[in-house]
Design an enzyme around this catalytic site. Structure first.
Site: not given
Ligand code: IMP
Length: 443
Positions: A13, A16, A39-41, A224, A302, A331
């Site tokens: 977060d 990117k 992921a959320g971009h 990530q 969210g 930021k």
């Molecule tokens: P998973 O990737 O769903 O297995 O989650 C493992 C850890 O990575 C958790 O703490 C999630 O909140 C974190 N995580 C996974 N994807 C993201 C992302 O895109 N941004 C921030 N944290 C992430």
């Protein structure tokens, strides 16, 4: 143009999406190498918010090929939902624009079920995952039980692979009272995806090699962040893939020498979603103020993000592990007007000053951060067009950060839109045409 790898240097977060979108016009190909729809971009274009999960953040620029590597895990329903959403917004995302590796693993219906069960069973010690089935899909990959996208090309093979995997899962699912798995129904569902996904599937390693031999340049996109990497992150509070720079070579089938530079995306403060140690966390009203100002809510789930001060020990470690040579600082506008700003410069463990970020997460959970307080900047950074218009105290903040993390800050992001960017290096002015970006945004 040289190839460039862009990745996050914290716990994800870092912003990117915006930086990849900004740099994309200088590249012919944008290639993602790990993760999935966890992921959320987020990319903002003229007031419109576009959130990408699986598709590389270069998709908004027509003419760029977006590649999804073998290092990803793909839920077909999520993939086609994202393609559909993009096309509904007028963004072409068909097979001419998106290539998916035949070696990528598929997320199967048992993966999210197993993940929810595993998170519940951990109770207080849960990882706080996104529950998208990402971890269990990588578990099956390592257990050599995975179903790969290329298996969709032969329905006989697909049926057999699903039957084998279900036969391995069934006894465990039954023992723990999880829903029964119907191999034939799962096969029918995935055979349905086969026809739709088929046109997107390619030998990505070969495709990238051909494109590079033609003189095209590639932007490698990490998801990530470095501190969520399976090997180098805060294990076990990590994601299940290699989000660090090394993952690009294995996750796309390219040689390490094709990565010519590494740009680390670094937020001016720190955030984290999910569980795990966070030395500079501000569990206070100030932390919540930063969260609100920075709109720190997960783009995928969210969930509110935990917020804290900039941690130079963690970022220096990430720069080392990834070979980061330049940073895009994002930021800093969120910190404007907050008064003096502490920056973590070291960790003490049981009174002893540590030399660097400890690989043992249990140690990290006990460290006491040492801070250096820097003068804040009362003025908003919005609208700053060149380095000369940045407040003096902010420039000093950047200089101190550079010394502490041992990497140069090349880009400063002062807002969510493409045009809200200041380039600190002449070399980048040849890559990013900010005048054109500003003209397109009417700024
Ligand atoms: P998973 O990737 O769903 O297995 O989650 C493992 C850890 O990575 C958790 O703490 C999630 O909140 C974190 N995580 C996974 N994807 C993201 C992302 O895109 N941004 C921030 N944290 C992430």
């Amino acid at each position: 143009m040289a190839n460039l790898l862009v990745l996050g240097t914290q716990w994800g977060d870092e912003g990117k999406g915006k930086i990849v979108d900004l740099l994309t016009p200088a590249f012919e190909v944008v290639a993602r190498y790990q993760g999935g729809h966890n992921a959320g971009h987020t990319v903002w274009v003229r007031g419109r918010k576009i959130v990408l999960h699986l598709i590389p953040s270069g998709i908004l620029h027509a003419g760029t090929l977006c590649v999804i590597g073998n290092g990803l895990v793909i839920a077909p329903a999520a993939f086609f939902k994202e393609i559909g959403d993009l096309e509904a917004q007028g963004v072409a995302a068909g097979p001419a624009r998106v290539a998916v590796s035949r070696g990528a693993h598929l997320i199967m219906p048992w993966h999210p079920l197993a993940e929810r069960f595993s998170e519940d069973r951990r109770g207080e010690k849960k990882i706080g995952t996104t529950c998208r089935g990402i971890g269990p899909a990588y578990e099956d990959k390592a257990a050599r039980l995975g179903v790969r996208a290329g298996d969709l090309a032969d329905l006989g093979i697909l049926r057999e692979k699903i039957a084998d995997a279900v036969a391995a899962k069934e006894p465990v699912f039954r023992a723990f009272g999880l829903p029964a798995l119907d191999a034939e129904a799962i096969y029918r569902e995935y055979a349905g995806w086969a026809e739709k996904l088929g046109p997107y599937l390619q030998d990505v390693s070969e495709l990238l090699d051909e494109r590079m031999k033609r003189g095209e340049s590639v932007l490698f996109e990490g998801a990530q962040g470095a501190l969520l990497d399976l090997d180098h992150g805060t294990y076990p509070y990590v994601t299940s893939s290699s989000s660090t720079a090394g993952g690009a070579a294995t996750g796309l089938g390219v040689g390490p020498r094709t990565i010519h530079g590494v740009l680390g995306i670094t937020k001016a403060y720190t955030t984290r979603v999910g569980s795990g140690p966070f030395p500079t966390e501000l569990d206070s009203d100030l932390g919540r103020t930063i969260a609100t100002r920075g709109d720190e809510f997960g783009a995928t789930t969210g969930r509110p993000r935990r917020c804290g001060w900039f941690d130079a020990v963690a970022v220096r470690y990430a720069c080392r592990v990834n070979g980061v040579d330049r940073i895009a600082l994002t930021k800093p506008d969120v910190l404007a007007g907050l008064g003096d700003i502490p920056v973590c410069t070291g960790y003490r463990y049981k009174g002893r000053l540590l030399k660097s970020f400890p690989p043992e997460t249990w140690m990290l959970a006990e460290v006491v951060p040492e801070y250096r307080t820097l003068a804040g900047w009362p003025e908003s950074l919005r609208g700053a067009a060149d380095p000369g218009s940045l407040p003096k105290s902010f420039v000093e903040y950047v200089r101190v950060l550079e010394d502490l993390v041992e990497a140069r800050v090349a880009i400063v992001s002062t807002g969510v839109e493409r045009a809200d960017t200041v380039l600190l290096e002449d070399e980048l002015r040849g890559i990013v045409d900010l005048d054109r970006v500003r003209a397109a945004a009417g700024k």
